[in-house]
Motif scaffolding. Structure first.
Motif, PDB file in Angstrom:
ATOM      1  N   ALA A  22       0.807  -1.214   0.000  1.00  0.00           N
ATOM      2  CA  ALA A  22       0.000   0.000   0.000  1.00  0.00           C
ATOM      3  C   ALA A  22       0.841   1.266   0.000  1.00  0.00           C
ATOM      4  CB  ALA A  22      -0.930   0.001   1.203  1.00  0.00           C
ATOM      5  N   GLY A  23       2.163   1.126  -0.116  1.00  0.00           N
ATOM      6  CA  GLY A  23       3.041   2.278  -0.158  1.00  0.00           C
ATOM      7  C   GLY A  23       3.719   2.547   1.172  1.00  0.00           C
ATOM      8  N   VAL A  24       4.477   3.626   1.217  1.00  0.00           N
ATOM      9  CA  VAL A  24       5.275   3.973   2.397  1.00  0.00           C
ATOM     10  C   VAL A  24       4.382   4.619   3.450  1.00  0.00           C
ATOM     11  CG1 VAL A  24       7.216   5.325   3.260  1.00  0.00           C
ATOM     12  CG2 VAL A  24       7.343   4.275   0.986  1.00  0.00           C
ATOM     13  N   MET A  25       4.502   4.144   4.669  1.00  0.00           N
ATOM     14  CA  MET A  25       3.732   4.673   5.795  1.00  0.00           C
ATOM     15  C   MET A  25       4.658   5.444   6.749  1.00  0.00           C
ATOM     16  SD  MET A  25       0.640   3.738   5.224  1.00  0.00           S
ATOM     17  CE  MET A  25       0.080   2.870   3.747  1.00  0.00           C
ATOM     18  N   PRO A  26       4.087   6.317   7.575  1.00  0.00           N
ATOM     19  CA  PRO A  26       4.911   7.113   8.501  1.00  0.00           C
ATOM     20  C   PRO A  26       5.307   6.309   9.737  1.00  0.00           C
ATOM     21  CG  PRO A  26       2.614   7.694   8.768  1.00  0.00           C
ATOM     22  CD  PRO A  26       2.656   6.704   7.643  1.00  0.00           C
TER      23      PRO A  26
END
Length: 360
Positions: free
Chosen positions: A50-54
């Motif tokens: 789902a992509g890069v998360m913080p």
């Protein structure tokens, strides 16, 4: 005070932390988690699809919780119902800014400044935890006295997602024919709503016999397994609904190959509603000519509005004695067992897994 939380430190690295539990801010609330729903999108977040998360983040965006403390100035929920410590609530997990074009002109979610996650070391609304800290402006709704928490949690964010999809892309009308790709929680929610709306046929495609059985219990009139070839699936569907094809097809499979099949399945003048492909990043080929010659509408929806959580809460409560919603909760795990819950969800073995902090 400390509480446990399941923290995603980086893709595929999940740890159980002891985190500080903060008092609520003015306008907010502190809740103890009763049930935290495990969602398919959590699997995509875990793997990095789902992509890069913080990072680091506390996982979990579905929750039923018990009010422990109310922030200064809070005496009601976001629908005006009187509230006190001990009451059960269900919340919309998207922190909106309420001060942007999307919030105040378009009335759409998510907004330009939406905050989905907070750093795990800060006050947090992730529900794979003992407690959730709901900030001022994050809507929550009191469960009716007769509501079964399992019935509400069973379709977690999935039922609001389905309601959002039909709200944005067009509701199912009485007598229409509907195909649902996928019988995870989003697909099951679409089945439930379509059946309750009076659809003539609700046909479900899914690879799990257990999930197909659940779909039938919620109102599906025909289910088809993935062991049936795509061309044969199409033939079966068109033989049943007629040569013009399904009026509505709903993508709730969350896998890219479902998209071109869904476009192909959608009938003349039909609607294809894409709900499940939030986490599967990529492309798939379709024939643009099909959109023209079939007069086809393709629409997507994501991130339910607060009103969809309110609607889902009351729909689940109204149906809980007529439809086996609570029985969809097939597996329970403790906070420290979140990895197992996600693994089971990814495999499709679980209809619905939840985090239950009372399990150690």
């Amino acid at each position: 005070m400390l509480g446990r939380a399941s923290v995603l430190v980086k893709p595929n690295q999940l740890e159980t932390w002891d985190v500080k539990v903060a008092d609520p801010e003015p306008g907010g609330a502190l809740v103890s988690i009763v049930l935290g729903g495990v969602c398919g999108s959590d699997v995509h977040i875990l793997t990095g699809e789902a992509g890069v998360m913080p990072f680091p983040i506390i996982l979990g965006h579905e929750g039923v919780g018990r009010i422990e403390k109310l922030g200064h100035g809070v005496s009601t929920d976001y629908a005006g119902e009187e509230l006190k410590p001990g009451d059960l609530v269900y919340w919309s997990p998207i922190a909106l800014c309420h001060r942007c074009y999307s919030c105040n002109v378009l009335d759409e979610t998510p907004c330009e400044n939406t905050q989905f996650f907070e750093d795990a070391s800060k006050p947090n609304w992730g529900s794979y935890a003992d407690y959730a800290w709901l900030p001022n402006g994050m809507p929550f709704y009191k469960l009716p006295a007769q509501a079964q928490p399992e019935a509400v949690a069973a379709l977690g964010c999935a039922l609001p997602t389905a309601l959002r999809g039909f709200d944005r892309c067009g509701s199912v009308r009485v007598g229409e024919t509907v195909v649902v790709q996928g019988a995870g929680p989003v697909g099951l929610s679409a089945v439930l709503v379509a059946a309750q709306a009076g659809a003539r046929d609700v046909i479900v495609i899914d690879g799990s016999p257990l999930r197909r059985e659940a779909a039938t219990a919620l109102g599906a009139s025909l289910t088809i397994g993935l062991d049936v070839a795509p061309e044969e699936r199409r033939r079966m569907i068109y033989d049943r609904v007629g040569r013009n094809g399904p009026n509505v097809v709903i993508e709730a499979a969350g896998v890219l190959p479902a998209f071109p099949e869904g476009v192909d399945l959608t009938g003349n003048h039909g609607r294809y509603i894409v709900l499940g492909l939030w986490g599967a990043i990529g492309t798939q080929p379709i024939s643009p000519r099909d959109l023209t010659i079939k007069n086809l509408t393709i629409a997507g929806a994501t991130f339910p509005k607060p009103k969809h959580y309110y609607q889902a809460l009351h729909l689940a409560t109204a149906l809980q004695d007529r439809v086996p919603l609570a029985g969809l909760v097939s597996h329970r795990f403790g906070v420290s067992q979140a990895g197992e819950a996600l693994s089971l969800t990814k495999s499709g073995t679980a209809i619905k897994a939840v985090i239950d902090p009372t399990i150690t």
